[in-house]
Design an enzyme around this catalytic site. Structure first.
Site, short mmCIF file in Angstrom:
data_model
loop_
_atom_site.label_atom_id
_atom_site.label_comp_id
_atom_site.label_asym_id
_atom_site.label_seq_id
_atom_site.Cartn_x
_atom_site.Cartn_y
_atom_site.Cartn_z
N SER A 1 2.40 -3.23 -4.39
CA SER A 1 1.61 -4.26 -4.30
C SER A 1 0.20 -4.21 -3.72
O SER A 1 -0.75 -4.51 -4.20
CB SER A 1 2.32 -5.64 -3.54
OG SER A 1 3.60 -5.78 -3.84
N GLY B 1 8.84 -1.92 -6.40
CA GLY B 1 10.06 -2.20 -5.97
C GLY B 1 10.64 -1.15 -5.03
O GLY B 1 11.77 -1.08 -4.78
N ASP C 1 0.52 -1.79 5.40
CA ASP C 1 0.18 -1.08 3.85
C ASP C 1 -1.19 -1.04 3.76
O ASP C 1 -1.52 0.12 3.40
CB ASP C 1 1.09 -2.20 2.98
CG ASP C 1 2.51 -2.34 3.30
OD1 ASP C 1 3.03 -1.30 4.26
OD2 ASP C 1 3.19 -3.09 2.76
N GLY D 1 9.47 0.23 -2.15
CA GLY D 1 9.18 0.16 -0.50
C GLY D 1 7.84 1.18 -0.38
O GLY D 1 7.76 1.63 0.74
N ASP E 1 4.84 -2.92 12.99
CA ASP E 1 3.32 -3.23 12.93
C ASP E 1 3.03 -4.81 13.29
O ASP E 1 2.16 -5.03 13.88
CB ASP E 1 2.75 -3.21 11.29
CG ASP E 1 3.66 -3.84 10.17
OD1 ASP E 1 4.76 -4.20 10.43
OD2 ASP E 1 3.05 -3.95 9.07
C1 GLA Z 1 6.45 -4.21 4.71
C2 GLA Z 1 5.34 -5.10 5.09
C3 GLA Z 1 4.64 -3.82 6.20
C4 GLA Z 1 5.74 -3.44 7.17
C5 GLA Z 1 6.97 -2.86 6.44
C6 GLA Z 1 7.90 -2.17 7.27
O1 GLA Z 1 5.98 -3.09 3.66
O2 GLA Z 1 4.26 -5.14 4.24
O3 GLA Z 1 3.75 -4.77 6.80
O4 GLA Z 1 6.22 -4.33 8.14
O5 GLA Z 1 7.28 -3.70 5.60
O6 GLA Z 1 7.38 -1.19 7.97
#
Ligand code: GLA
Length: 411
Positions: free
Chosen positions: A155, A149, A203, A151, A59
């Protein structure tokens, strides 16, 4: 009197994290609100977590991502105030940095950079006020079943749910297509400027612009990103996305993330381009493979090849060939994505690699780490009938390595 027995799964059986229904989440937020502030909230809003199917760490380089949302959501109960006070109560505060379950501030005194979980709430209100939306003080009660936490964007689920609650109580007209874009940009600003964590737009634009049962293709060559939605029909074909939460989170991952996004900018600069996305697909790999500096070259190779895998995944999802072949190919692309994130981008961990390998060994069509990496979660494409067997194998392999017991979710 009968004793209440709570069933605790034995250590060697998979632990499934079930999502709350919309009613249950709303009831929880309402009850928390009544307890903390008395009376009823004016509105209850929610937002899901984000799951990358293919396309991580693209991104911030103008690349492509295919993502969807989790059934697990964060719920916010809200009531406007006549003054500038912001009062927030949240569950799970013991699991994150911050002042404990309650925080109070004032809208007209918000300053970027204040620490802990309240910054994720205050940041969105701040960003809306900065954009000129007529908001005042507010009471907010927050509860969530999005695992922390992992992924999965806990948040952003929080920030987006606060934004939707603000929209609902002040009638900001953000519940439209264009409003979703606006709110996602406000959430991105909140994270980058107010919280102070420089991240990409993946996100918020997924969480606020992708619906249940959809996959969103996000094209970050434009700002705000262009989104194309596809039906995510895995269920109809007896498939599920199985999420394996490894429970592991590596300290210092934010610095490692920032180093990678700087490397992406550097690679583009060396190639004389505004971003790696400006490379033409037919020459992209050859040009990054000609970069002299090894770390820059392998990071750039991931970024460029990952967007190609997103294109290929879309081609399979929307293709007309036999479904079995298309799903097998999508599984293979997920696995290639993981290998690239692990070997070239170096954001995987031993736990993530093991979860991928054991899921595939137990029959998953493919698997990959999902999100920023450095711990967190793996997503595997699995036949519904094989879910239990894949989860059991992962639990057994984790136990054999002495790793903490993983947890499982489904999409
Ligand atoms: C985090 C960041 C996103 C993106 C992902 C990896 O979630 O907030 O912007 O870069 O890592 O794809």
């Amino acid at each position: 009197m009968m004793a209440v027995v709570t069933a605790v799964p034995p250590e060697d059986t998979p632990r499934w994290l079930e999502p709350w229904s919309l009613d249950e989440g709303a009831d929880r937020a309402r009850a928390l609100f009544a307890d903390a502030f008395e009376g009823e909230p004016e509105a209850i809003a929610s937002a899901p977590g984000r799951l990358t199917i293919v396309g991580d760490h693209t991104d911030y380089s103008g690349g492509l991502t295919l993502a969807t949302v989790t059934a697990h959501r964060t719920f916010v109960a809200a009531r406007r105030r006549d003054d500038q006070a912001i009062r927030v109560v949240a569950t799970r505060s013991e699991l994150v940095d911050g002042p404990g379950p309650r925080w109070e501030g004032a809208l007209d005194a918000l300053e970027p950079g204040h620490p802990g979980w309240p910054s994720r709430v205050a940041g969105v209100l701040w960003a809306l006020a900065e954009r000129g939306y007529p908001i005042t003080g507010v009471d907010l009660a927050i509860d969530s079943c999005v695992p922390l936490g992992t992924g999965l964007g806990s948040s952003v689920a929080l920030g987006a749910a606060v934004g939707r609650a603000a929209d609902a109580v002040w009638g900001l007209a953000l519940d439209t297509e264009a409003g979703g874009v606006e709110l996602a940009e406000a959430c991105w600003e909140a994270e980058n400027t107010y919280v102070g964590f420089p991240c990409g737009r993946l996100d918020p634009h997924t969480v606020l612009r992708c619906g249940d049962g959809e996959a969103a293709l996000l094209d970050f060559s434009e700002i705000p990103p262009f989104v194309t939605r596809y039906p995510l029909y895995f269920h109809e074909y007896g498939l599920r996305l199985l999420l394996i939460d490894t429970g592991a989170r590596r300290e210092g991952w934010r610095d490692a993330y920032a180093r990678r996004s700087r490397a992406a900018v550097r690679a583009a600069a060396v190639l004389g381009l505004p971003s790696l996305r400006s490379l033409k697909p037919h020459e992209a790999l050859a040009r990054v493979d000609a970069l002299e500096d090894t770390p820059t070259r392998i990071r750039a190779r991931h970024i460029v090849s990952e967007s190609m895998r997103v294109r290929d995944t879309i081609a399979e999802l929307s293709g007309l060939g036999p479904a079995h072949d298309r799903f097998t190919r999508i599984g293979a692309l997920m696995l290639e994505s993981h290998r690239s994130l692990s070997a070239d981008y170096r954001v995987s961990t031993a736990e993530l690699d093991l979860a991928v390998d054991s899921a595939v060994a137990a029959g998953a069509l493919g698997a990959r780490m999902a999100g920023a990496g450095f711990g967190g979660c793996v997503v595997a494409l699995v036949r519904t009938g094989a879910l239990e067997q894949v989860a059991e194998r992962v639990v057994a392999d984790f136990a054999a390595q002495g790793y903490a017991r993983p947890a499982f979710l489904q999409v």
